[in-house]
Scaffold this active site. Structure first.
Site, short mmCIF file in Angstrom:
data_model
loop_
_atom_site.label_atom_id
_atom_site.label_comp_id
_atom_site.label_asym_id
_atom_site.label_seq_id
_atom_site.Cartn_x
_atom_site.Cartn_y
_atom_site.Cartn_z
N PRO A 253 11.96 -22.52 48.50
CA PRO A 253 12.17 -23.02 47.14
C PRO A 253 11.76 -22.06 46.03
O PRO A 253 11.99 -22.35 44.86
CB PRO A 253 11.32 -24.30 47.10
CG PRO A 253 10.30 -24.13 48.17
CD PRO A 253 10.92 -23.26 49.23
N HIS B 148 15.60 -24.03 29.28
CA HIS B 148 14.53 -23.04 29.27
C HIS B 148 15.08 -21.64 29.05
O HIS B 148 16.07 -21.25 29.66
CB HIS B 148 13.77 -23.07 30.61
CG HIS B 148 12.78 -24.19 30.70
ND1 HIS B 148 11.74 -24.20 31.58
CD2 HIS B 148 12.68 -25.33 29.98
CE1 HIS B 148 11.03 -25.31 31.41
NE2 HIS B 148 11.59 -26.02 30.46
N TYR C 88 17.84 -15.14 38.70
CA TYR C 88 17.26 -16.46 38.42
C TYR C 88 18.26 -17.39 37.74
O TYR C 88 18.35 -18.57 38.07
CB TYR C 88 16.00 -16.30 37.57
CG TYR C 88 15.14 -17.53 37.53
CD1 TYR C 88 14.30 -17.86 38.60
CD2 TYR C 88 15.17 -18.40 36.45
CE1 TYR C 88 13.51 -19.00 38.58
CE2 TYR C 88 14.39 -19.55 36.42
CZ TYR C 88 13.56 -19.83 37.48
OH TYR C 88 12.77 -20.97 37.46
N TYR D 214 5.03 -19.03 37.97
CA TYR D 214 4.90 -18.71 39.40
C TYR D 214 3.73 -17.75 39.51
O TYR D 214 3.79 -16.64 38.97
CB TYR D 214 6.15 -18.00 39.92
CG TYR D 214 7.43 -18.81 39.90
CD1 TYR D 214 8.18 -18.96 38.73
CD2 TYR D 214 7.90 -19.42 41.06
CE1 TYR D 214 9.36 -19.69 38.72
CE2 TYR D 214 9.09 -20.15 41.06
CZ TYR D 214 9.80 -20.28 39.89
OH TYR D 214 10.97 -21.01 39.87
N LYS E 182 16.85 -22.02 44.23
CA LYS E 182 18.27 -21.76 44.51
C LYS E 182 18.96 -22.83 45.37
O LYS E 182 20.19 -22.85 45.46
CB LYS E 182 18.40 -20.40 45.23
CG LYS E 182 18.16 -19.22 44.32
CD LYS E 182 19.35 -18.97 43.41
CE LYS E 182 19.01 -18.13 42.21
NZ LYS E 182 18.84 -18.86 40.96
#
Ligand code: APR
Length: 389
Positions: free
Chosen positions: A292, A72, A384, A200, A296
């Site tokens: 979550p 991604h 990220y 998200y 990580k």
């Protein structure tokens, strides 16, 4: 039995560590409470950082991950209306890989026999002894008999509930914890994802996440209160709620299907310091938990065992004990930064029951700022994809 390193727990942390040590010719035995099938049956996270991908490659175990995993270039934050794309590839030059933790575990497990990595499954009552001495050992019960493994080092990779962290005396450790006043209700379904990247979302009704395991298997979550039960959420209600919270663009492409699995997980931030006591070294969930939200958990376990394997290799191959002594500080520096990112993203994206209208405006202002600022996006992106080792 005698070995150089005895590891408690054959989750991703224990198996990765075992393989990294075996690659250096170090003798390892892993002792696991559950059966191999049980370990593989657990539904867990699914986004790998570059560091985790690299570890699998270094072990020569990345072939299936590259064949089946999805690379991604970005992900999205949503405020109920629009999607804000974080272009991690453009901002950091790196990508993340969607490949389930269960699949990582399966690959590590399958390669264990050929690499001389002994894993003893279904070991009951695992106990750690004399961890502060030069002769630590483990005991456990298997097939009705009591067994003992003497080792130079014990490694605790036995998750949050395992016995390893508890083998460190309370007087020699400190823990830091935040329990969030909500949980995530997750659904796994064999339907195509609503978007090719993760979303998200922070909606007035609460957080939602659109994730995936493959091009035909989706994983979705909604924030729920801790009082709610899975039975309160028939599939249709959950799909309806996801459609509202993820926003119109995602909802338009969402395919519904029966739940293969549905469960509620609580969210917690937790760190136990130090990660070493004498000859006992902790790695992964045994030492720390992240909510979550930042994906990580598994990646932190991987970076811990990277440091730990280097430390133990220095000890056994070069008679250098310095890295073992430095392990805890080195690992914790990265752990705390991942804790910070996970906590920050959790605060930004969830509705807190005690939050007021001002708090809500702050979240919306921050999302609006992120949408308009490359610097803000770069900060999120570099965390990220995973901070450097
Ligand atoms: N004796 C032996 N093994 C034990 C014991 C025990 N008393 N208690 C727990 N274990 C085993 C568990 O059965 C499990 O297989 O230790 C293993 C711990 O694995 P995980 O909980 O998966 O933890 P870890 O390997 O640190 O993985 C990191 O990443 O996605 C996140 O939180 C998620 O678990 C994941 C983590």
């Amino acid at each position: 039995m005698k070995t150089q390193v005895a590891i408690v727990g054959a989750g991703p942390a224990g198996l990765l560590l075992g393989h990294l040590l075996r690659a250096e010719g170090i003798d390892v035995v892993i002792v696991e409470r559950a059966s191999a099938d049980y370990v593989l049956g657990r539904i867990r996270a699914g986004v790998l950082e570059r560091t985790t991908i690299d570890l699998m490659d270094r072990l020569g175990l990345g072939a299936r991950m590259h064949a089946e995993g999805l690379l991604h270039d970005g992900f999205h934050l949503a405020d109920g209306e629009r999607l804000i794309r974080i272009d991690i590839a453009a901002l950091t030059g790196r990508q993340v890989m969607v490949y389930g933790q269960t699949e990582v575990t399966r690959d590590l497990m399958a390669a264990a026999p050929e690499r001389g990595l002994t894993v003893i499954y279904e070991a009951a009552d695992v106990a750690l002894h004399d961890v502060a001495s030069d002769r630590p050992y483990l005991t456990f019960e298997k097939d009705g008999a009591l067994h003992r493994i003497d080792a130079d080092f014990l490694c605790g990779c036995d998750g949050f509930h395992g016995p390893s962290r508890r083998a460190i005396p309370a007087s020699a450790s400190a823990s830091f914890e935040k329990i969030y006043p909500f949980g995530w209700l997750g659904i796994l379904a064999d339907v195509a994802p609503c978007h090719h990247e993760l979303i998200y979302a922070n909606h007035d009704r609460g957080f939602a996440l659109a994730s995936m395991r493959s091009e035909s298997r989706s994983r979705y979550y909604v924030q729920v209160s801790l009082e709610e039960k899975v039975e309160d959420w028939p599939d249709e209600r959950l799909w309806d709620e996801l459609a509202v919270r993820l926003g119109p663009e995602a909802a338009a492409h969402m395919t519904r299907g029966p739940a293969l699995e549905k469960s509620i997980v609580p969210l917690r931030s937790f760190v136990s310091e130090p990660m070493r006591h004498g000859r006992l070294l902790l790695a992964g969930d045994s030492a720390h938990i992240v909510p979550p939200t930042g994906a990580k958990g598994l990646n932190l376990a991987a970076s811990d065992v990277h440091y730990l394997a280097e430390a133990l290799s220095a000890y056994f191959l070069r008679h250098d004990a310095g890295k073992v002594a430095a392990y805890s500080d080195l690992a914790l520096a990265r752990v705390w930064k991942a804790e910070r990112f996970s906590w920050q993203l959790t605060r930004l994206m969830h509705r807190f029951p005690d939050g007021d209208a001002f708090d809500r405006r702050m979240q919306l202002a921050e999302l609006d700022y992120i949408a308009s600022s490359r610097a803000a996006q770069a900060s999120i992106a570099e965390n990220y994809v995973g901070l450097p080792l």
